[in-house]
Design an enzyme around this catalytic site. Structure first.
Site, PDB file in Angstrom:
ATOM      1  CE  LYS A 239      -4.488   0.690   0.022  1.00 44.15           C
ATOM      2  NZ  LYS A 239      -5.509  -0.201  -0.560  1.00 44.15           N
TER       3      LYS A 239
HETATM    4  P1  NAD Z   1     -13.317   7.639  -2.374  1.00 45.10           P
HETATM    5  O1  NAD Z   1     -12.359   8.685  -1.956  1.00 45.10           O
HETATM    6  O2  NAD Z   1     -13.683   7.520  -3.812  1.00 45.10           O
HETATM    7  O3  NAD Z   1     -14.718   7.777  -1.552  1.00 45.10           O
HETATM    8  C1  NAD Z   1     -14.773   7.857  -0.165  1.00 45.10           C
HETATM    9  C2  NAD Z   1     -16.201   8.266   0.207  1.00 45.10           C
HETATM   10  O4  NAD Z   1     -16.325   8.242   1.632  1.00 45.10           O
HETATM   11  C3  NAD Z   1     -16.574   9.669  -0.233  1.00 45.10           C
HETATM   12  O5  NAD Z   1     -17.931   9.681  -0.637  1.00 45.10           O
HETATM   13  C4  NAD Z   1     -16.408  10.491   1.044  1.00 45.10           C
HETATM   14  O6  NAD Z   1     -17.201  11.672   1.048  1.00 45.10           O
HETATM   15  C5  NAD Z   1     -16.895   9.479   2.057  1.00 45.10           C
HETATM   16  N1  NAD Z   1     -16.464   9.782   3.409  1.00 45.10           N
HETATM   17  C6  NAD Z   1     -15.267  10.276   3.828  1.00 45.10           C
HETATM   18  N2  NAD Z   1     -15.288  10.461   5.158  1.00 45.10           N
HETATM   19  C7  NAD Z   1     -16.514  10.065   5.584  1.00 45.10           C
HETATM   20  C8  NAD Z   1     -17.152  10.023   6.854  1.00 45.10           C
HETATM   21  N3  NAD Z   1     -16.512  10.417   7.947  1.00 45.10           N
HETATM   22  N4  NAD Z   1     -18.417   9.530   6.923  1.00 45.10           N
HETATM   23  C9  NAD Z   1     -19.056   9.130   5.813  1.00 45.10           C
HETATM   24  N5  NAD Z   1     -18.522   9.166   4.581  1.00 45.10           N
HETATM   25  C10 NAD Z   1     -17.267   9.627   4.481  1.00 45.10           C
HETATM   26  O7  NAD Z   1     -12.707   6.267  -1.813  1.00 45.10           O
HETATM   27  P2  NAD Z   1     -13.014   4.794  -2.322  1.00 45.10           P
HETATM   28  O8  NAD Z   1     -11.997   4.419  -3.346  1.00 45.10           O
HETATM   29  O9  NAD Z   1     -14.467   4.641  -2.611  1.00 45.10           O
HETATM   30  O10 NAD Z   1     -12.617   3.967  -1.012  1.00 45.10           O
HETATM   31  C11 NAD Z   1     -13.522   3.829   0.080  1.00 45.10           C
HETATM   32  C12 NAD Z   1     -13.065   2.671   0.949  1.00 45.10           C
HETATM   33  O11 NAD Z   1     -12.995   1.481   0.155  1.00 45.10           O
HETATM   34  C13 NAD Z   1     -11.675   2.821   1.559  1.00 45.10           C
HETATM   35  O12 NAD Z   1     -11.656   2.183   2.812  1.00 45.10           O
HETATM   36  C14 NAD Z   1     -10.789   2.071   0.584  1.00 45.10           C
HETATM   37  O13 NAD Z   1      -9.582   1.627   1.181  1.00 45.10           O
HETATM   38  C15 NAD Z   1     -11.713   0.915   0.239  1.00 45.10           C
HETATM   39  N6  NAD Z   1     -11.390   0.230  -1.015  1.00 45.10           N
HETATM   40  C16 NAD Z   1     -11.363   0.908  -2.197  1.00 45.10           C
HETATM   41  C17 NAD Z   1     -11.108   0.202  -3.364  1.00 45.10           C
HETATM   42  C18 NAD Z   1     -11.141   0.878  -4.714  1.00 45.10           C
HETATM   43  O14 NAD Z   1     -11.030   0.156  -5.729  1.00 45.10           O
HETATM   44  N7  NAD Z   1     -11.307   2.172  -4.814  1.00 45.10           N
HETATM   45  C19 NAD Z   1     -10.838  -1.162  -3.326  1.00 45.10           C
HETATM   46  C20 NAD Z   1     -10.883  -1.821  -2.094  1.00 45.10           C
HETATM   47  C21 NAD Z   1     -11.177  -1.112  -0.946  1.00 45.10           C
END
Ligand code: NAD
Length: 549
Positions: A239
């Protein structure tokens, strides 16, 4: 540690056993031990309040306290001191509760010998020191405790357990980039952590977020190892992260930061070494800048240095939405196992970024009624079901859900406690804790985010019969399609979307079926079952490769 004297507080009411431990420790010179032996909890607490104890060796059954009570009462007086439980109680539940509660090790008295005791003390003290320094992080603590619990239940080889508890390689950079205004240079901390180098290249996203630190990146790298192993991908986990708020940067600043990040870590990334991808705060454009910087450096185009790229640069069809899509495939599977259809079920999604917005879209397409979604600004609730396409249009225009007219505004906390069939936390870590786990009213908890649930909450949810789809399984769709992108890139192939989705569904369904089977056979929660599936694979790879030199 080699030349010092460590003070061991031995809490043991059996004088014969206490003498045995004292004799075992007395033989060691490097380090030497100063053993303070007490026979009751009260005496132990009295000694701890004087300070200067390096490690506690704790029997759980004492004249004035018994079982886990003993452990937690000692911990309350020595939060930063490593505690090793040594007991005659061969009880998996007790052991895993102690490890969850922060015990560094759980030794059975009839199996203790001088070597195992010294090793255990050595690692407990070293870990406590390391954690106090760079690794201090609730997320890393959670990742380690989850691992220790699974390793204990699986009976993982002790050498491998110690090896996997910390990442193999971690690099930190104080990274400068020019701001748009004047001559201002901003310096931020940046990280790349590779947890396991045994399985092939390492793989994992890059996160831009103001809370990023080494511990958080290390936890995410560790979870990537389990995710890749559970889905049988030929990768170890990695990561990356930058401690910065990307929403405060202009596109030009973001580009300069990203290019500098790439050049700082260019020695350890590459298609055969370590392949980054998007995570929170990064996207396909960021991956395009990484690919370009790397390609400029080596002198030719290397699309396979990253995944999650734009399609025209060799990105894979389906990658952008893969995590949300995979999550919904598994939710459908879980609904079927519980005897109801996703079509007609109610769903709540926390987070409306990449994972959350796609998950909400696919849930709605599968006929589920998405009654609430949220982002950092607000949560929206509509018991009739929210129009997800319109919400996505709204967010494209306004960036956040604030003031969106399609539902009633509620808090993120209220959203988690809504009555629904499926709750999908897709935002960030540490959302479901001992405080709110008892109030959740969902049947299935599908972890789109990494680390959204604490270990204490896991226990509560298990008792309440909530079906958990743990993060290392539930959000693995992203890395699975990243793998497809890497394979297509290395072989100059272009797979159609249907083929990609079908291959992903097969891999995820297989991982879920194996996890369910293990959970049922060994009476485990789904997280521990998934972890054991994964760490058995990593453990046997380690043993087969052996140790160099
Ligand atoms: P992103 O930045 O696209 O979206 C994050 C979302 O969470 C946004 O809508 C933001 O406004 C919201 N958010 C932030 N703080 C918040 C809070 N305190 N309460 C409620 N909502 C809140 O990120 P993402 O890529 O969608 O990733 C989200 C999660 O999924 C992370 O934990 C990431 O590690 C995990 N993840 C992502 C992927 C991927 O392919 N993008 C893959 C596996 C896991």
């Amino acid at each position: 540690m080699a030349s010092q004297t460590l003070t061991v507080l031995l809490v043991e009411d059996n004088p014969l056993y206490a003498r045995l431990i004292q004799r075992l420790l007395g033989r060691s010179e490097h380090p030497a031990f100063d053993v303070v032996a007490v026979g009751t909890l009260a005496k132990a607490v009295e000694r701890l309040t004087l300070g200067a104890v390096d490690v506690v060796l704790l029997d759980l059954m004492l004249p004035d306290s018994s079982a886990l009570d003993t452990f937690f009462r000692i911990r309350a007086h020595a939060a930063e001191t490593p505690i090793i439980v040594q007991t005659a109680l061969d009880d998996v539940t007790l052991a895993s509760r102690a490890v969850e509660g922060g015990a560094q090790d759980y030794l059975l008295k009839d199996r203790i010998n001088g070597a195992s005791l010294l090793r255990s003390i050595h690692y407990a003290v070293e870990r406590a020191r390391a954690r106090g320094a760079e690794w201090h992080s609730a997320m890393f603590h959670l990742a380690q405790q989850q691992f220790l619990k699974a390793a204990y239940i699986a009976g993982l080889d002790d050498n491998i357990r110690q090896r996997l508890l910390f990442p193999e390689r971690s690099q930190i950079a104080a990274l400068p980039f020019k701001r748009d205004q004047g001559n201002q240079v901003e310096t931020v901390f940046a990280y790349r952590v590779q947890h396991v180098l045994t399985m092939g290249p390492t793989k994992g996203g890059i996160r831009y977020h103001p809370d990023v630190d080494l511990g958080e990146v290390a936890a995410l790298a560790m979870w990537m190892t389990w995710k890749c192993a559970l889905t049988n991908l030929p990768y170890g986990g990695a990561k990356g992260g930058v401690r910065v708020d990307p929403t405060t940067l202009s596109p030009a600043e973001l580009e300069r930061l990203t290019r500098r990040y790439t050049s700082e870590f260019i020695g350890i990334i590459g298609p055969d070494k370590d392949v980054p991808a998007p995570d929170m705060g990064t996207d396909a454009q960021v991956m395009a800048w990484i690919m370009d910087t790397y390609s400029q450096h080596v002198g030719y185009s290397v699309p396979s240095v990253v995944t999650g790229k734009p399609i025209v640069l060799g990105g894979s069809l389906g990658r952008n939405e893969a995590t949300g899509r995979g999550l919904v495939y598994l939710i459908e599977h879980a609904c079927r196992s519980l005897g109801f259809a996703l079509n007609g079920a109610t769903a709540v999604v926390q987070g409306f970024g990449n994972v959350g917005s796609h998950a909400a879209t696919f849930l709605a397409e599968s006929g589920a009624k998405v009654i609430a979604v949220s982002d950092v600004a607000t949560a929206l609730y509509n018991p009739q079901g929210l129009p997800i396409d319109k919400l996505r249009d709204y967010v494209r225009e306004h960036r956040l859900l604030a003031d969106c007219p399609y539902g009633e505004a509620i808090s993120n906390r209220e959203l988690l406690e809504l009555e629904c069939d499926v709750l999908a936390p897709c935002a960030l870590q540490n959302q479901i804790t001992a405080e709110n786990a008892g109030k959740l009213k969902c049947r299935i908890l599908a972890e789109g985010a990494n680390g959204p649930t604490t270990l204490e909450a896991d226990e509560i949810l298990k008792e309440r019969g909530v079906v958990l789809l743990p993060d290392i399984l539930a959000n693995a769709g992203g890395v699975v399609v990243s793998y497809f992108e890497w394979v297509q890139g290395l072989q100059n192939l272009m797979w159609p979307l249907e083929e990609i989705n079908e291959r992903m569904r097969n891999i995820l369904t297989d991982a879920m079926t194996r996890t369910q089977r293990r959970a049922e056979a060994d009476k485990l929660d789904m997280r521990t079952a998934a972890m054991i599936e994964a760490l058995n694979r990593v453990g046997s790879a380690n043993l087969l490769r052996g140790l160099f030199p």
